[in-house]
Design a protein around this motif. Structure first.
Motif, PDB file in Angstrom:
ATOM      1  N   PHE A   1      39.354  40.616  84.377  1.00  0.00           N
ATOM      2  CA  PHE A   1      39.057  41.126  83.041  1.00  0.00           C
ATOM      3  C   PHE A   1      38.173  40.106  82.337  1.00  0.00           C
ATOM      4  O   PHE A   1      38.504  38.911  82.288  1.00  0.00           O
ATOM      5  CB  PHE A   1      40.343  41.339  82.239  1.00  0.00           C
ATOM      6  N   ILE A   2      37.052  40.562  81.804  1.00  0.00           N
ATOM      7  CA  ILE A   2      36.140  39.688  81.056  1.00  0.00           C
ATOM      8  C   ILE A   2      36.386  39.873  79.562  1.00  0.00           C
ATOM      9  O   ILE A   2      36.260  40.973  79.038  1.00  0.00           O
ATOM     10  CB  ILE A   2      34.662  39.992  81.374  1.00  0.00           C
ATOM     11  N   SER A   3      36.757  38.803  78.904  1.00  0.00           N
ATOM     12  CA  SER A   3      36.941  38.813  77.451  1.00  0.00           C
ATOM     13  C   SER A   3      35.717  38.204  76.780  1.00  0.00           C
ATOM     14  O   SER A   3      35.155  37.224  77.285  1.00  0.00           O
ATOM     15  CB  SER A   3      38.180  37.996  77.074  1.00  0.00           C
ATOM     16  N   ARG A   4      35.306  38.767  75.649  1.00  0.00           N
ATOM     17  CA  ARG A   4      34.220  38.155  74.886  1.00  0.00           C
ATOM     18  C   ARG A   4      34.576  36.714  74.520  1.00  0.00           C
ATOM     19  O   ARG A   4      33.748  35.817  74.603  1.00  0.00           O
ATOM     20  CB  ARG A   4      33.953  38.967  73.606  1.00  0.00           C
ATOM     21  N   GLY A   5      35.788  36.491  74.045  1.00  0.00           N
ATOM     22  CA  GLY A   5      36.234  35.147  73.702  1.00  0.00           C
ATOM     23  C   GLY A   5      35.371  34.464  72.665  1.00  0.00           C
ATOM     24  O   GLY A   5      35.252  33.232  72.668  1.00  0.00           O
ATOM     25  N   ASP A   6      34.773  35.233  71.747  1.00  0.00           N
ATOM     26  CA  ASP A   6      33.794  34.651  70.816  1.00  0.00           C
ATOM     27  C   ASP A   6      34.099  34.929  69.349  1.00  0.00           C
ATOM     28  O   ASP A   6      33.231  34.777  68.492  1.00  0.00           O
ATOM     29  CB  ASP A   6      32.400  35.193  71.145  1.00  0.00           C
ATOM     30  N   LYS A   7      35.330  35.348  69.048  1.00  0.00           N
ATOM     31  CA  LYS A   7      35.739  35.645  67.670  1.00  0.00           C
ATOM     32  C   LYS A   7      34.919  36.780  67.054  1.00  0.00           C
ATOM     33  O   LYS A   7      34.746  36.849  65.845  1.00  0.00           O
ATOM     34  CB  LYS A   7      35.668  34.395  66.786  1.00  0.00           C
ATOM     35  N   SER A   8      34.416  37.648  67.900  1.00  0.00           N
ATOM     36  CA  SER A   8      33.674  38.822  67.426  1.00  0.00           C
ATOM     37  C   SER A   8      34.651  39.918  67.021  1.00  0.00           C
ATOM     38  O   SER A   8      35.863  39.816  67.242  1.00  0.00           O
ATOM     39  CB  SER A   8      32.774  39.345  68.550  1.00  0.00           C
ATOM     40  N   GLY A   9      34.125  40.987  66.441  1.00  0.00           N
ATOM     41  CA  GLY A   9      34.973  42.125  66.104  1.00  0.00           C
ATOM     42  C   GLY A   9      35.589  42.750  67.340  1.00  0.00           C
ATOM     43  O   GLY A   9      36.759  43.167  67.335  1.00  0.00           O
ATOM     44  N   THR A  10      34.805  42.809  68.415  1.00  0.00           N
ATOM     45  CA  THR A  10      35.325  43.351  69.678  1.00  0.00           C
ATOM     46  C   THR A  10      36.413  42.448  70.241  1.00  0.00           C
ATOM     47  O   THR A  10      37.444  42.926  70.727  1.00  0.00           O
ATOM     48  CB  THR A  10      34.179  43.509  70.690  1.00  0.00           C
ATOM     49  N   HIS A  11      36.206  41.148  70.165  1.00  0.00           N
ATOM     50  CA  HIS A  11      37.216  40.205  70.643  1.00  0.00           C
ATOM     51  C   HIS A  11      38.493  40.323  69.807  1.00  0.00           C
ATOM     52  O   HIS A  11      39.611  40.298  70.352  1.00  0.00           O
ATOM     53  CB  HIS A  11      36.658  38.775  70.574  1.00  0.00           C
ATOM     54  N   ALA A  12      38.339  40.466  68.478  1.00  0.00           N
ATOM     55  CA  ALA A  12      39.509  40.614  67.607  1.00  0.00           C
ATOM     56  C   ALA A  12      40.294  41.869  67.977  1.00  0.00           C
ATOM     57  O   ALA A  12      41.535  41.860  68.008  1.00  0.00           O
ATOM     58  CB  ALA A  12      39.076  40.671  66.142  1.00  0.00           C
ATOM     59  N   ALA A  13      39.571  42.962  68.268  1.00  0.00           N
ATOM     60  CA  ALA A  13      40.245  44.203  68.671  1.00  0.00           C
ATOM     61  C   ALA A  13      40.974  44.004  69.995  1.00  0.00           C
ATOM     62  O   ALA A  13      42.127  44.421  70.157  1.00  0.00           O
ATOM     63  CB  ALA A  13      39.224  45.333  68.791  1.00  0.00           C
ATOM     64  N   GLU A  14      40.313  43.357  70.937  1.00  0.00           N
ATOM     65  CA  GLU A  14      40.944  43.100  72.240  1.00  0.00           C
ATOM     66  C   GLU A  14      42.240  42.307  72.074  1.00  0.00           C
ATOM     67  O   GLU A  14      43.272  42.641  72.682  1.00  0.00           O
ATOM     68  CB  GLU A  14      39.970  42.335  73.137  1.00  0.00           C
ATOM     69  N   LEU A  15      42.200  41.271  71.231  1.00  0.00           N
ATOM     70  CA  LEU A  15      43.400  40.457  71.009  1.00  0.00           C
ATOM     71  C   LEU A  15      44.520  41.286  70.382  1.00  0.00           C
ATOM     72  O   LEU A  15      45.703  41.099  70.712  1.00  0.00           O
ATOM     73  CB  LEU A  15      43.069  39.256  70.127  1.00  0.00           C
ATOM     74  N   ARG A  16      44.173  42.212  69.496  1.00  0.00           N
ATOM     75  CA  ARG A  16      45.196  43.102  68.911  1.00  0.00           C
ATOM     76  C   ARG A  16      45.856  43.934  70.001  1.00  0.00           C
ATOM     77  O   ARG A  16      47.082  44.119  70.001  1.00  0.00           O
ATOM     78  CB  ARG A  16      44.571  44.031  67.859  1.00  0.00           C
ATOM     79  N   PHE A  17      45.059  44.421  70.945  1.00  0.00           N
ATOM     80  CA  PHE A  17      45.609  45.262  72.008  1.00  0.00           C
ATOM     81  C   PHE A  17      46.516  44.457  72.948  1.00  0.00           C
ATOM     82  O   PHE A  17      47.561  44.950  73.380  1.00  0.00           O
ATOM     83  CB  PHE A  17      44.474  45.936  72.799  1.00  0.00           C
ATOM     84  N   TRP A  18      46.136  43.214  73.254  1.00  0.00           N
ATOM     85  CA  TRP A  18      47.011  42.369  74.071  1.00  0.00           C
ATOM     86  C   TRP A  18      48.325  42.097  73.345  1.00  0.00           C
ATOM     87  O   TRP A  18      49.398  42.062  73.955  1.00  0.00           O
ATOM     88  CB  TRP A  18      46.334  41.047  74.412  1.00  0.00           C
ATOM     89  N   THR A  19      48.241  41.920  72.023  1.00  0.00           N
ATOM     90  CA  THR A  19      49.455  41.696  71.234  1.00  0.00           C
ATOM     91  C   THR A  19      50.350  42.927  71.271  1.00  0.00           C
ATOM     92  O   THR A  19      51.578  42.826  71.424  1.00  0.00           O
ATOM     93  CB  THR A  19      49.096  41.346  69.777  1.00  0.00           C
ATOM     94  N   MET A  20      49.748  44.101  71.131  1.00  0.00           N
ATOM     95  CA  MET A  20      50.518  45.356  71.214  1.00  0.00           C
ATOM     96  C   MET A  20      51.207  45.488  72.569  1.00  0.00           C
ATOM     97  O   MET A  20      52.302  46.030  72.669  1.00  0.00           O
ATOM     98  CB  MET A  20      49.597  46.559  70.990  1.00  0.00           C
ATOM     99  N   ALA A  21      50.534  44.973  73.604  1.00  0.00           N
ATOM    100  CA  ALA A  21      51.105  45.043  74.957  1.00  0.00           C
ATOM    101  C   ALA A  21      52.122  43.933  75.209  1.00  0.00           C
ATOM    102  O   ALA A  21      52.713  43.868  76.291  1.00  0.00           O
ATOM    103  CB  ALA A  21      49.981  44.952  75.992  1.00  0.00           C
TER     104      ALA A  21
END
Length: 267
Positions: free
Chosen positions: A135-155
């Protein structure tokens, strides 16, 4: 006498040049709006309507908002509502206005080795992590990265994404290129995906989850904090992009007959 004429001409030319330079603004925005090709449609239309040039600095949303905090931009055009509301509350930006939306999707190898395909982004991430899928994460504090982190938290998988998880600290286009070359999964906004030419074996595997909704907002950087901000010209851009002309231009942008962004400023 010729020297006097040259001097007068030079001063007049300098004045004209400064006038042209004054009719420009800096918009700090996201790599997704830039790499989707949207600005190539919007900015010529805005220039035609206003005479104002726009320089776009495309960064992750977090970095774009930091530009606003420093006063290095006149307008912010980004997609992380929580961060946007925070920068307004801090007084570094004026009122946040919604502009448009699209959605996030998870793309990955067509063979889908971890069986992530479906309409539940959280379940998909659980499968990727359990199988140590790439899995490739943006890892750059972008809006997409913030959304991805929310989804990992939900999981309930924060910091437990599996050994295949890699953060590139890069924009959406480079992240997609990495996923394409390595057969990895990646979260992307649909706009950049539709404009992405190096897809290789990647295809959309997860879509349709209401949690994948992706809202964009626009804000004038607060001239009370940074007096050098070109408030009048910046406000013209904000008014235009949230007005009927800008909203029509957003709706008209399509690739292969598919609309990339949906205007909702009036909602």
């Amino acid at each position: 006498m010729p020297y006097a004429r040259v001097a007068i001409f030079s001063i007049a030319t300098l004045g004209a040049t400064l006038s042209v330079q004054a009719q420009s603004i800096v918009v700090a925005s996201t790599t997704s709006t830039e790499q989707s090709g949207l600005f190539s449609v919007l900015l010529p239309e805005f220039k035609k309507a206003s005479g104002i040039d726009v320089k776009v600095v495309a960064l992750g949303t977090g970095q774009a908002i930091d530009m606003g905090r420093r006063g290095d931009a006149d307008v912010l055009f980004v997609h992380d509502k929580v961060a946007e509301e925070k920068v307004v509350a801090e007084g570094f930006a004026v009122k946040r206005l919604e502009v448009m939306y699209n959605d996030f999707v998870v793309v990955g190898p067509a063979a889908d080795p971890v069986h992530a395909k479906g309409s539940d982004v959280v379940e998909a991430l659980k499968k990727i992590a359990a199988a140590n899928g790439q899995f490739i994460s943006r890892g750059d504090k972008s809006g997409t990265h913030a959304a991805e982190l929310r989804f990992w938290t939900m999981a309930e998988l924060t910091d437990k994404q599996g050994t295949g998880y890699k953060a590139c600290g890069c924009g959406m286009g480079p992240a997609l290129n990495m996923a394409s070359s390595t057969g990895a999964y990646v979260l992307t906004d649909r706009g950049t995906w539709l404009n992405f030419k190096n897809r290789g074996d990647l295809k959309v595997l997860v879509e349709g989850d209401k949690r994948l909704f992706n809202q964009y907002g626009v804000m004038l950087v607060n001239p009370a904090k940074h007096p050098h901000v070109k408030a009048a010209d910046g406000q013209k851009f904000v008014d235009w992009v949230t007005g009927s002309a800008g909203q029509t231009a957003i709706a008209s942008y399509k690739i292969g007959g598919e609309q990339l962004f949906f205007p909702n400023a009036a909602k």
